[in-house]
Design an enzyme around this catalytic site. Structure first.
Site, mmCIF file in Angstrom:
data_model
loop_
_atom_site.group_PDB
_atom_site.id
_atom_site.type_symbol
_atom_site.label_atom_id
_atom_site.label_comp_id
_atom_site.label_asym_id
_atom_site.label_seq_id
_atom_site.Cartn_x
_atom_site.Cartn_y
_atom_site.Cartn_z
ATOM 1 N N LYS A 1 21.082 42.734 49.230
ATOM 2 C CA LYS A 1 21.386 43.180 47.869
ATOM 3 C C LYS A 1 21.198 42.057 46.852
ATOM 4 O O LYS A 1 20.989 40.913 47.202
ATOM 5 C CB LYS A 1 22.825 43.675 47.804
ATOM 6 C CG LYS A 1 23.109 44.862 48.670
ATOM 7 C CD LYS A 1 24.556 45.254 48.528
ATOM 8 C CE LYS A 1 24.884 46.486 49.326
ATOM 9 N NZ LYS A 1 26.261 46.909 49.137
ATOM 10 N N HIS A 2 21.317 42.436 45.569
ATOM 11 C CA HIS A 2 21.344 41.440 44.499
ATOM 12 C C HIS A 2 22.656 40.672 44.587
ATOM 13 O O HIS A 2 23.713 41.264 44.816
ATOM 14 C CB HIS A 2 21.262 42.103 43.120
ATOM 15 C CG HIS A 2 19.923 42.657 42.797
ATOM 16 N ND1 HIS A 2 18.865 41.867 42.445
ATOM 17 C CD2 HIS A 2 19.473 43.936 42.766
ATOM 18 C CE1 HIS A 2 17.810 42.638 42.202
ATOM 19 N NE2 HIS A 2 18.149 43.892 42.400
ATOM 20 N N ALA A 3 22.579 39.378 44.380
ATOM 21 C CA ALA A 3 23.797 38.572 44.329
ATOM 22 C C ALA A 3 24.531 38.897 43.027
ATOM 23 O O ALA A 3 23.908 39.229 42.014
ATOM 24 C CB ALA A 3 23.459 37.087 44.395
ATOM 25 N N ALA B 1 16.877 41.053 47.408
ATOM 26 C CA ALA B 1 16.561 41.809 46.192
ATOM 27 C C ALA B 1 16.290 40.888 45.003
ATOM 28 O O ALA B 1 15.514 41.235 44.108
ATOM 29 C CB ALA B 1 17.696 42.769 45.869
ATOM 30 N N ASP B 2 16.903 39.714 44.985
ATOM 31 C CA ASP B 2 16.711 38.766 43.879
ATOM 32 C C ASP B 2 15.344 38.087 43.922
ATOM 33 O O ASP B 2 14.932 37.476 42.932
ATOM 34 C CB ASP B 2 17.798 37.693 43.909
ATOM 35 C CG ASP B 2 19.185 38.281 43.746
ATOM 36 O OD1 ASP B 2 19.362 39.134 42.858
ATOM 37 O OD2 ASP B 2 20.079 37.893 44.524
#
Length: 177
Positions: free
Chosen positions: A39-41, A51-52
């Site tokens: 996931k995004h942080a 994701a980043d």
């Protein structure tokens, strides 16, 4: 066939993997027990998730591809056609982005269509409108298919209702449409 052989396959492969990962990480939201590293942080977290890294990879491959695309278009010899293509593609991307940005606030409860159906029909309309029909397609058939796409998109725009009670319809950055 000659166009396929002249392409740089590593760029095409990197672009394909990047696009796949863009779709993959966007669909992770709401899936229970998804590993954090996918996931995004968070905004206040000193971390980096998969994701980043996708958007920077996308920007990298776009920046790498642009000189090759320009070079191929300039070889065709028509500079006005190149400018026309840049403007039309930019408009298309902004237009598509406008609808996709508003998909998040689509209110399924106050409309006739379920959200996945509405989103799919909007996306299909873009295919009909912006598809490169090729030289073998008659102008009449092309205009009929594009017209169908425009009518479908207009219908979906008319059906759109937002989940934000303060905004009556589509939103633009900084205002209401």
């Amino acid at each position: 066939m000659n166009n396929f052989l002249s392409r740089i396959r590593s760029i095409d492969a990197f672009r394909a993997v990047t696009m796949f990962l863009m779709i993959f990480v966007n669909d992770l939201d709401g899936i229970p027990n998804t590993p954090t590293w996918l996931k995004h942080a968070g905004s206040n977290v000193d971390a980096l998730g998969l994701a980043d890294t996708i958007f920077p990879a996308f920007l990298f491959i776009v920046g790498l591809s642009i000189p090759f695309a320009f070079q191929n278009r300039l070889k065709q010899g028509d500079n006005f056609k190149l400018l026309s293509r840049i403007v039309s593609r930019s408009f298309a991307l902004i237009f598509i982005g406008f609808f996709h940005a508003n998909m998040e606030t689509y209110n399924e409860a106050t409309t006739l269509l379920p959200k996945p159906v509405w989103e799919s029909l909007v996306t299909f309309s873009f295919f009909f409108i912006f598809l490169d029909y090729g030289k073998d397609t008659s102008p009449t058939k092309r205009y009929m298919l594009q017209g169908f796409g425009i009518l479908l998109l207009a219908g979906m725009a008319a059906l759109y209702r937002t989940s934000d009670p303060d905004i009556p319809g589509f939103t633009l950055p900084g205002g209401v449409f």
